[in-house]
Design a protein around this motif. Structure first.
Motif, PDB file in Angstrom:
ATOM      1  N   ARG A   1       2.705  -1.072   5.377  1.00  0.00           N
ATOM      2  CA  ARG A   1       2.345  -0.845   3.991  1.00  0.00           C
ATOM      3  C   ARG A   1       2.527  -2.107   3.169  1.00  0.00           C
ATOM      4  O   ARG A   1       1.704  -2.440   2.335  1.00  0.00           O
ATOM      5  CB  ARG A   1       3.179   0.306   3.455  1.00  0.00           C
ATOM      6  CG  ARG A   1       2.885   0.591   2.013  1.00  0.00           C
ATOM      7  CD  ARG A   1       3.811   1.601   1.446  1.00  0.00           C
ATOM      8  NE  ARG A   1       4.090   1.184   0.089  1.00  0.00           N
ATOM      9  CZ  ARG A   1       4.425   1.974  -0.853  1.00  0.00           C
ATOM     10  NH1 ARG A   1       4.603   3.224  -0.618  1.00  0.00           N
ATOM     11  NH2 ARG A   1       4.633   1.519  -2.057  1.00  0.00           N
TER      12      ARG A   1
ATOM     13  N   TRP B   1      -0.398  -4.619   3.447  1.00  0.00           N
ATOM     14  CA  TRP B   1      -1.630  -4.219   2.752  1.00  0.00           C
ATOM     15  C   TRP B   1      -1.463  -4.262   1.241  1.00  0.00           C
ATOM     16  O   TRP B   1      -2.411  -4.557   0.517  1.00  0.00           O
ATOM     17  CB  TRP B   1      -2.108  -2.857   3.241  1.00  0.00           C
ATOM     18  CG  TRP B   1      -2.527  -2.958   4.667  1.00  0.00           C
ATOM     19  CD1 TRP B   1      -1.884  -2.449   5.764  1.00  0.00           C
ATOM     20  CD2 TRP B   1      -3.663  -3.678   5.170  1.00  0.00           C
ATOM     21  NE1 TRP B   1      -2.560  -2.803   6.906  1.00  0.00           N
ATOM     22  CE2 TRP B   1      -3.654  -3.551   6.578  1.00  0.00           C
ATOM     23  CE3 TRP B   1      -4.678  -4.425   4.574  1.00  0.00           C
ATOM     24  CZ2 TRP B   1      -4.616  -4.133   7.387  1.00  0.00           C
ATOM     25  CZ3 TRP B   1      -5.639  -5.005   5.380  1.00  0.00           C
ATOM     26  CH2 TRP B   1      -5.610  -4.857   6.774  1.00  0.00           C
ATOM     27  N   ASP B   2      -0.257  -3.988   0.764  1.00  0.00           N
ATOM     28  CA  ASP B   2       0.008  -4.140  -0.675  1.00  0.00           C
ATOM     29  C   ASP B   2      -0.140  -5.605  -1.088  1.00  0.00           C
ATOM     30  O   ASP B   2      -0.793  -5.912  -2.084  1.00  0.00           O
ATOM     31  CB  ASP B   2       1.416  -3.658  -1.028  1.00  0.00           C
ATOM     32  CG  ASP B   2       1.548  -2.151  -0.997  1.00  0.00           C
ATOM     33  OD1 ASP B   2       0.514  -1.457  -0.937  1.00  0.00           O
ATOM     34  OD2 ASP B   2       2.700  -1.662  -1.001  1.00  0.00           O
ATOM     35  N   ARG B   3       0.482  -6.494  -0.318  1.00  0.00           N
ATOM     36  CA  ARG B   3       0.385  -7.931  -0.635  1.00  0.00           C
ATOM     37  C   ARG B   3      -1.069  -8.399  -0.607  1.00  0.00           C
ATOM     38  O   ARG B   3      -1.520  -9.121  -1.498  1.00  0.00           O
ATOM     39  CB  ARG B   3       1.224  -8.751   0.348  1.00  0.00           C
ATOM     40  CG  ARG B   3       2.709  -8.631   0.143  1.00  0.00           C
ATOM     41  CD  ARG B   3       3.477  -9.622   0.991  1.00  0.00           C
ATOM     42  NE  ARG B   3       3.251  -9.495   2.419  1.00  0.00           N
ATOM     43  CZ  ARG B   3       3.932  -8.671   3.227  1.00  0.00           C
ATOM     44  NH1 ARG B   3       4.875  -7.893   2.726  1.00  0.00           N
ATOM     45  NH2 ARG B   3       3.681  -8.644   4.520  1.00  0.00           N
ATOM     46  N   LEU B   4      -1.785  -8.001   0.430  1.00  0.00           N
ATOM     47  CA  LEU B   4      -3.188  -8.421   0.544  1.00  0.00           C
ATOM     48  C   LEU B   4      -4.046  -7.803  -0.558  1.00  0.00           C
ATOM     49  O   LEU B   4      -4.955  -8.456  -1.083  1.00  0.00           O
ATOM     50  CB  LEU B   4      -3.738  -8.066   1.923  1.00  0.00           C
ATOM     51  CG  LEU B   4      -3.184  -8.904   3.075  1.00  0.00           C
ATOM     52  CD1 LEU B   4      -3.675  -8.375   4.407  1.00  0.00           C
ATOM     53  CD2 LEU B   4      -3.536 -10.372   2.908  1.00  0.00           C
ATOM     54  N   GLY B   5      -3.753  -6.565  -0.928  1.00  0.00           N
ATOM     55  CA  GLY B   5      -4.504  -5.921  -2.011  1.00  0.00           C
ATOM     56  C   GLY B   5      -4.345  -6.670  -3.326  1.00  0.00           C
ATOM     57  O   GLY B   5      -5.322  -6.920  -4.045  1.00  0.00           O
ATOM     58  N   PHE B   6      -3.110  -7.051  -3.642  1.00  0.00           N
ATOM     59  CA  PHE B   6      -2.880  -7.828  -4.857  1.00  0.00           C
ATOM     60  C   PHE B   6      -3.529  -9.201  -4.758  1.00  0.00           C
ATOM     61  O   PHE B   6      -4.067  -9.715  -5.736  1.00  0.00           O
ATOM     62  CB  PHE B   6      -1.388  -7.945  -5.165  1.00  0.00           C
ATOM     63  CG  PHE B   6      -0.823  -6.716  -5.810  1.00  0.00           C
ATOM     64  CD1 PHE B   6      -1.160  -6.389  -7.114  1.00  0.00           C
ATOM     65  CD2 PHE B   6       0.033  -5.883  -5.121  1.00  0.00           C
ATOM     66  CE1 PHE B   6      -0.654  -5.254  -7.718  1.00  0.00           C
ATOM     67  CE2 PHE B   6       0.548  -4.745  -5.709  1.00  0.00           C
ATOM     68  CZ  PHE B   6       0.201  -4.421  -7.011  1.00  0.00           C
TER      69      PHE B   6
ATOM     70  N   PHE C   1      -6.261  -9.918  -3.140  1.00  0.00           N
ATOM     71  CA  PHE C   1      -7.692  -9.704  -3.393  1.00  0.00           C
ATOM     72  C   PHE C   1      -7.964  -9.552  -4.886  1.00  0.00           C
ATOM     73  O   PHE C   1      -8.907 -10.141  -5.420  1.00  0.00           O
ATOM     74  CB  PHE C   1      -8.205  -8.465  -2.651  1.00  0.00           C
ATOM     75  CG  PHE C   1      -8.526  -8.693  -1.217  1.00  0.00           C
ATOM     76  CD1 PHE C   1      -9.542  -9.562  -0.829  1.00  0.00           C
ATOM     77  CD2 PHE C   1      -7.812  -8.044  -0.228  1.00  0.00           C
ATOM     78  CE1 PHE C   1      -9.842  -9.767   0.507  1.00  0.00           C
ATOM     79  CE2 PHE C   1      -8.098  -8.243   1.115  1.00  0.00           C
ATOM     80  CZ  PHE C   1      -9.117  -9.115   1.483  1.00  0.00           C
ATOM     81  N   ALA C   2      -7.143  -8.741  -5.568  1.00  0.00           N
ATOM     82  CA  ALA C   2      -7.336  -8.514  -7.004  1.00  0.00           C
ATOM     83  C   ALA C   2      -7.191  -9.824  -7.784  1.00  0.00           C
ATOM     84  O   ALA C   2      -8.034 -10.159  -8.626  1.00  0.00           O
ATOM     85  CB  ALA C   2      -6.336  -7.475  -7.511  1.00  0.00           C
TER      86      ALA C   2
END
Length: 195
Positions: free
Chosen positions: A1, A4-9, A11-12
């Motif tokens: 988790r 994916w949180d780090r990568l999601g941020f 990307f944003a």
């Protein structure tokens, strides 16, 4: 988790950074994070786990230093842009990085330093690249430094509260055990079973 949180941020923030940086710069930054998180880091972590503890700690610190360096490339470039959006983006990113470092690595100085050094480099070099020798060059790192102090205080308070909760949980379990023994000794447990 967490990955994916780090990568999601990332990307944003990368999408926002396209507004201030040439589009290939945020794309390359996010791509390097993807490669690191999904390919390089898992291989590195497995290798480090096989090392003796003393060498493993140093290997893990080195791995985190590289990782933190990759993660701080985006705020470094945003600060180097010098625009209000760039400074805002970098400040938010660096603040999150500081808080994450203190929460996860507060108990291990070697790991805390490994993740803090790239943050400090981005916070000091970025404004210098944007403004040269100017008061803004000092102001941005000072403000981020004040946030570092606040985050440190927060994590110390958080750790103290967590310890108090753990102590109270131990006391609660001991009380629950005593109550259970008292109920059984009084025969109420046998009476309830007879019904």
């Amino acid at each position: 988790r967490g990955t994916w949180d780090r990568l999601g941020f990332a990307f944003a923030f990368g999408a926002i950074a396209i507004y201030i940086l040439p589009w290939m710069t945020p794309v390359a930054s996010v791509a390097s994070l993807l490669v690191w998180e999904l390919i390089v880091f898992p291989v590195t972590e497995r290798a480090v786990l096989r090392l003796p503890e003393r060498h493993g700690a140093a290997g893990f610190a080195l791995s985190n230093l590289v990782s933190a360096g990759l993660y701080q490339s985006m705020p470094l470039l945003a600060l180097a842009d010098g625009s209000p959006v760039g400074v805002a983006l970098a400040s938010v990113w660096l603040s999150g990085s500081v808080l994450t470092s203190f929460i996860h690595f507060n108990s291990t100085r070697q790991l805390l330093w490994a993740t803090a050094v790239p943050i400090a480099v981005a916070a000091t070099v970025g404004p210098f690249l944007a403004y040269g020798f100017d008061w803004k060059t000092v102001l941005v790192p000072v403000l981020i430094g004040l946030y570092v102090l606040a985050a440190r205080r927060f994590t110390l308070d958080h750790n103290a509260i967590a310890k108090q909760l753990a102590d109270r949980q131990v006391e609660f379990v001991a009380l629950e055990r005593k109550l259970s023994v008292a109920i059984e000794a009084s025969g109420a447990g046998l009476f309830a079973a007879a019904l």
